[in-house]
Design an enzyme around this catalytic site. Sequence first.
Site, PDB file in Angstrom:
ATOM      1  N   ASN A   1      17.861  -2.534 -36.987  1.00  0.00           N
ATOM      2  CA  ASN A   1      17.544  -1.900 -35.706  1.00  0.00           C
ATOM      3  C   ASN A   1      18.774  -1.717 -34.838  1.00  0.00           C
ATOM      4  OD1 ASN A   1      15.804  -1.236 -33.260  1.00  0.00           O
ATOM      5  ND2 ASN A   1      16.731  -3.164 -32.563  1.00  0.00           N
TER       6      ASN A   1
ATOM      7  N   ARG B   1      11.560   0.838 -28.096  1.00  0.00           N
ATOM      8  CA  ARG B   1      12.149   1.345 -29.335  1.00  0.00           C
ATOM      9  C   ARG B   1      13.492   2.047 -29.147  1.00  0.00           C
ATOM     10  NH1 ARG B   1       6.111   3.074 -30.756  1.00  0.00           N
ATOM     11  NH2 ARG B   1       5.597   1.437 -32.257  1.00  0.00           N
TER      12      ARG B   1
ATOM     13  N   ASP C   1      21.638  -0.326 -29.980  1.00  0.00           N
ATOM     14  CA  ASP C   1      20.450   0.193 -30.660  1.00  0.00           C
ATOM     15  C   ASP C   1      20.769   1.422 -31.510  1.00  0.00           C
ATOM     16  OD1 ASP C   1      17.595  -0.491 -30.717  1.00  0.00           O
ATOM     17  OD2 ASP C   1      17.325   1.593 -30.075  1.00  0.00           O
TER      18      ASP C   1
ATOM     19  N   ARG D   1      12.270  -8.378 -45.262  1.00  0.00           N
ATOM     20  CA  ARG D   1      11.711  -8.589 -43.925  1.00  0.00           C
ATOM     21  C   ARG D   1      12.448  -7.611 -43.036  1.00  0.00           C
ATOM     22  NH1 ARG D   1      13.866 -11.061 -39.136  1.00  0.00           N
ATOM     23  NH2 ARG D   1      12.243 -11.897 -37.771  1.00  0.00           N
TER      24      ARG D   1
ATOM     25  N   ASP E   1      13.645  -6.957 -39.665  1.00  0.00           N
ATOM     26  CA  ASP E   1      13.857  -7.601 -38.375  1.00  0.00           C
ATOM     27  C   ASP E   1      13.636  -6.595 -37.243  1.00  0.00           C
ATOM     28  OD1 ASP E   1      15.054  -9.876 -36.731  1.00  0.00           O
ATOM     29  OD2 ASP E   1      16.404  -8.231 -36.195  1.00  0.00           O
TER      30      ASP E   1
ATOM     31  N   HIS F   1      10.915  -2.639 -32.606  1.00  0.00           N
ATOM     32  CA  HIS F   1      11.906  -1.914 -31.823  1.00  0.00           C
ATOM     33  C   HIS F   1      12.390  -0.657 -32.523  1.00  0.00           C
ATOM     34  CE1 HIS F   1      11.800  -5.241 -29.020  1.00  0.00           C
ATOM     35  NE2 HIS F   1      11.717  -6.001 -30.092  1.00  0.00           N
TER      36      HIS F   1
ATOM     37  N   GLU G   1       8.693  -7.322 -38.925  1.00  0.00           N
ATOM     38  CA  GLU G   1       8.554  -8.268 -37.827  1.00  0.00           C
ATOM     39  C   GLU G   1       8.101  -7.528 -36.569  1.00  0.00           C
ATOM     40  OE1 GLU G   1      10.593 -11.134 -34.618  1.00  0.00           O
ATOM     41  OE2 GLU G   1      11.477  -9.268 -35.273  1.00  0.00           O
TER      42      GLU G   1
ATOM     43  N   ASN H   1       8.194 -19.901 -37.377  1.00  0.00           N
ATOM     44  CA  ASN H   1       9.325 -19.203 -37.973  1.00  0.00           C
ATOM     45  C   ASN H   1      10.619 -19.666 -37.298  1.00  0.00           C
ATOM     46  OD1 ASN H   1       9.604 -17.760 -35.579  1.00  0.00           O
ATOM     47  ND2 ASN H   1       9.473 -15.758 -36.505  1.00  0.00           N
TER      48      ASN H   1
ATOM     49  N   ARG I   1       3.983 -17.577 -45.952  1.00  0.00           N
ATOM     50  CA  ARG I   1       5.397 -17.951 -45.952  1.00  0.00           C
ATOM     51  C   ARG I   1       5.545 -19.358 -45.377  1.00  0.00           C
ATOM     52  NH1 ARG I   1       9.023 -14.385 -42.191  1.00  0.00           N
ATOM     53  NH2 ARG I   1       7.879 -15.553 -40.618  1.00  0.00           N
TER      54      ARG I   1
HETATM   55  C1  AAO Z   1      21.621 -13.508 -28.398  1.00  0.00           C
HETATM   56  C2  AAO Z   1      21.511 -14.272 -27.074  1.00  0.00           C
HETATM   57  C3  AAO Z   1      21.112 -13.339 -25.967  1.00  0.00           C
HETATM   58  C4  AAO Z   1      22.125 -12.205 -25.866  1.00  0.00           C
HETATM   59  C5  AAO Z   1      22.197 -11.513 -27.218  1.00  0.00           C
HETATM   60  C6  AAO Z   1      23.261 -10.433 -27.239  1.00  0.00           C
HETATM   61  O1  AAO Z   1      20.539 -15.311 -27.212  1.00  0.00           O
HETATM   62  O2  AAO Z   1      21.083 -14.048 -24.741  1.00  0.00           O
HETATM   63  O3  AAO Z   1      21.701 -11.270 -24.905  1.00  0.00           O
HETATM   64  O4  AAO Z   1      22.543 -12.464 -28.231  1.00  0.00           O
HETATM   65  O5  AAO Z   1      24.500 -10.990 -26.968  1.00  0.00           O
HETATM   66  C7  AAO Z   1      18.097 -13.605 -32.305  1.00  0.00           C
HETATM   67  C8  AAO Z   1      17.936 -14.564 -31.123  1.00  0.00           C
HETATM   68  C9  AAO Z   1      18.436 -13.956 -29.840  1.00  0.00           C
HETATM   69  C10 AAO Z   1      19.866 -13.474 -30.016  1.00  0.00           C
HETATM   70  C11 AAO Z   1      19.822 -12.409 -31.099  1.00  0.00           C
HETATM   71  C12 AAO Z   1      21.165 -11.748 -31.371  1.00  0.00           C
HETATM   72  O6  AAO Z   1      16.558 -14.896 -30.993  1.00  0.00           O
HETATM   73  O7  AAO Z   1      18.412 -14.974 -28.841  1.00  0.00           O
HETATM   74  O8  AAO Z   1      20.354 -12.955 -28.797  1.00  0.00           O
HETATM   75  O9  AAO Z   1      19.392 -13.039 -32.328  1.00  0.00           O
HETATM   76  O10 AAO Z   1      22.110 -12.689 -31.696  1.00  0.00           O
HETATM   77  C13 AAO Z   1      11.716 -10.105 -29.256  1.00  0.00           C
HETATM   78  C14 AAO Z   1      11.721  -9.114 -30.409  1.00  0.00           C
HETATM   79  C15 AAO Z   1      11.781  -9.776 -31.757  1.00  0.00           C
HETATM   80  C16 AAO Z   1      12.880 -10.828 -31.816  1.00  0.00           C
HETATM   81  C17 AAO Z   1      12.598 -11.821 -30.708  1.00  0.00           C
HETATM   82  C18 AAO Z   1      13.618 -12.947 -30.674  1.00  0.00           C
HETATM   83  O11 AAO Z   1      10.576  -8.283 -30.332  1.00  0.00           O
HETATM   84  O12 AAO Z   1      12.063  -8.754 -32.701  1.00  0.00           O
HETATM   85  O13 AAO Z   1      12.660 -11.141 -29.445  1.00  0.00           O
HETATM   86  N1  AAO Z   1      12.959 -11.464 -33.133  1.00  0.00           N
HETATM   87  C19 AAO Z   1      13.965 -10.997 -34.128  1.00  0.00           C
HETATM   88  C20 AAO Z   1      14.609 -12.162 -34.872  1.00  0.00           C
HETATM   89  C21 AAO Z   1      15.502 -12.939 -33.935  1.00  0.00           C
HETATM   90  C22 AAO Z   1      16.651 -12.070 -33.467  1.00  0.00           C
HETATM   91  C23 AAO Z   1      16.298 -10.652 -33.303  1.00  0.00           C
HETATM   92  C24 AAO Z   1      15.038 -10.156 -33.576  1.00  0.00           C
HETATM   93  C25 AAO Z   1      17.378  -9.724 -32.990  1.00  0.00           C
HETATM   94  O14 AAO Z   1      13.620 -12.919 -35.490  1.00  0.00           O
HETATM   95  O15 AAO Z   1      15.987 -14.115 -34.532  1.00  0.00           O
HETATM   96  O16 AAO Z   1      17.131 -12.560 -32.205  1.00  0.00           O
HETATM   97  O17 AAO Z   1      17.930  -9.336 -34.236  1.00  0.00           O
HETATM   98  C26 AAO Z   1       7.751 -10.828 -25.893  1.00  0.00           C
HETATM   99  C27 AAO Z   1       7.686  -9.640 -26.819  1.00  0.00           C
HETATM  100  C28 AAO Z   1       8.401  -9.891 -28.108  1.00  0.00           C
HETATM  101  C29 AAO Z   1       9.810 -10.406 -27.855  1.00  0.00           C
HETATM  102  C30 AAO Z   1       9.685 -11.686 -27.013  1.00  0.00           C
HETATM  103  C31 AAO Z   1      11.031 -12.324 -26.723  1.00  0.00           C
HETATM  104  O18 AAO Z   1       6.924 -11.881 -26.426  1.00  0.00           O
HETATM  105  O19 AAO Z   1       6.342  -9.332 -27.107  1.00  0.00           O
HETATM  106  O20 AAO Z   1       8.473  -8.665 -28.824  1.00  0.00           O
HETATM  107  O21 AAO Z   1      10.428 -10.693 -29.094  1.00  0.00           O
HETATM  108  O22 AAO Z   1       9.064 -11.337 -25.795  1.00  0.00           O
HETATM  109  O23 AAO Z   1      11.805 -11.467 -25.948  1.00  0.00           O
HETATM  110  C32 AAO Z   1       4.210 -14.490 -24.657  1.00  0.00           C
HETATM  111  C33 AAO Z   1       3.770 -13.082 -24.981  1.00  0.00           C
HETATM  112  C34 AAO Z   1       4.694 -12.480 -26.035  1.00  0.00           C
HETATM  113  C35 AAO Z   1       6.070 -12.504 -25.477  1.00  0.00           C
HETATM  114  C36 AAO Z   1       6.446 -13.944 -25.246  1.00  0.00           C
HETATM  115  C37 AAO Z   1       7.840 -14.135 -24.728  1.00  0.00           C
HETATM  116  O24 AAO Z   1       4.035 -15.350 -25.780  1.00  0.00           O
HETATM  117  O25 AAO Z   1       2.450 -13.117 -25.466  1.00  0.00           O
HETATM  118  O26 AAO Z   1       4.309 -11.168 -26.374  1.00  0.00           O
HETATM  119  O27 AAO Z   1       5.562 -14.506 -24.289  1.00  0.00           O
HETATM  120  O28 AAO Z   1       7.958 -13.537 -23.460  1.00  0.00           O
END
Ligand code: AAO
Length: 511
Positions: A115, A173, A182, A210, A212, A216, A248, A313, A352
Amino acid sequence: MKFFLLLSAIGLCWAQYSPNTQVGRTSIVHLFEWRWADIAQECERYLAPNGFGGVQISPPNENIVVHNPSRPWWERYQPISYNICTRSGNEDEFRDMVNRCNNVGVRIYVDAVINHMCSEAGSSGTNSTCGSYFDAQNRAFPAVPYSGWDFNDVKCRSGSGGIENYNDAAQVRDCRLVGLLDLALEKDYVRTKIADYMNHLIDIGVAGFRLDAAKHMWPGDIKAVLDKLHHLNVTWFPEGSRPFIYQEVIDLGGEAISSSEYFGNGRVTEFKYGAKLGTVIRKWSGEKMAYLKNWGEGWGFMPSDRALVFVDNHDNQRGHGAGGASILTFWDARMYKMAVGFMLAHPYGFTRVMSSYHWPRYFENGKDVNDWVGPPNNNETIKEVTINPDTTCGNGWVCEHRWRQIRNMVAFRNVVDGQPFTNWWDNGNNQVAFGRGNRGFIVFNNDNWSLSSTLQTGLPSGTYCDVISGDNVEGDCTGIKISVSSDGRAHFPISNFAEDPFIAIHTEAKL
Ligand code: AAO
């Protein structure tokens, strides 16, 4: 002949939904942050003999090197190029892993970060795992190559250029997820570069991906990439096999984007599963195990044949992603084993298992301030996964998949594969039981009092070894023995103080 035609028709229509595991192997394990050399050994010495179907690996492509904080696990979600070159190993080691795992019938699934590239705040220079030059400010990734034209900077319609509102599908997205540059997946050039990367991996012999941050990306853009993918390598897979795809997408409801938009491309991660199961096992919000009777679609989950399910996870075990405090992890081992046991016994979804490393978890104001800490390492070099005399892992690796209860439930799932969900029983509270046809039966006691009930198991009469408290070692059971009478009934005693308050029996563990 007819039978084979039918089989191949099923094979074709299942295509990207089928995990391409060997027949009779029904689960995969995420070996989070493991080195390729360790995974190769683990396939041979443990996963194949214990019936694991495959391994989800950490992203294998070159990523940015982050020093502040020091080498966090999440740097691997910031790509710099598609060279196979990370802290887990180089391309030779990657090929060796894929070969050796496939040769013992264990498949490799790649975590594909397609992405985005690194953060907009990323520097310029060669601070990447293979030393490739990049300049984030100027959108230059010459090792791919990508340039300014290949990103969504212009397309994004948010004030900041980042995702500000999850109720705006276009923003989710087209704008930057936590600042990550992006990619413009609507461009054929970008699609081709991504497909080239994935095809390189397919040709080496991986079984699927998977995707990732699939939420988005536009489903149609993902499809355009998938349409460019090769069939799997015929050294290990039947001609015409399609890569297994699981996307994901975090959909807990209440946002603009829903999982169902992605079903055409492949399976989708069902995040409601772990969030709800954790709430039930913890007995929060008035939930009870008795309510699990219609677990699955009955709980508002996606169709079983589209779901990739898991208890935790790599994100939500440390407070990233979604699911919140209810998520069970190895930190709550007793409840965690029950949750994983329930998942592996229940027919819903493709399962998983998570395999983690220890980190110095430390909460301040409800947040783990060490949620960034990377894998066990010596001066930034990932440590080997050592194996203790009792078969558990050393050097800081948790290896939940090697816990007897979890390892044996992976085998349980293989034994009951294809069998219906039968003989449900509950006490109206947190004592429940169910069977899988005439192959397996499981009983849980998550109440604060003991269970002592005679239940219909559906199993042939005989003495069975409980695979939770022990193993069937050369015909002798090291744990609890359960005897099933000729009418299929058996008596189950489970103390609420038991180390593991559940019992599982299956026909391969009959004494
Ligand atoms: C790092 C730093 C950041 C910095 C960035 C850039 O931590 O501070 O800005 O670098 O310098 C992983 C880490 C991130 C890291 C990133 C890049 O988790 O911390 O950032 O690597 O190094 C969203 C996405 C989902 C993503 C998830 C973490 O939709 O795709 O965030 N997961 C994947 C991977 C993950 C990875 C990435 C993607 C990026 O598995 O390891 O990030 O490649 C809502 C939304 C979700 C959203 C969450 C969190 O969720 O619905 O889509 O996930 O927010 O932002 C309730 C709600 C629920 C909500 C949740 C949290 O539960 O029901 O919907 O609250 O608010």
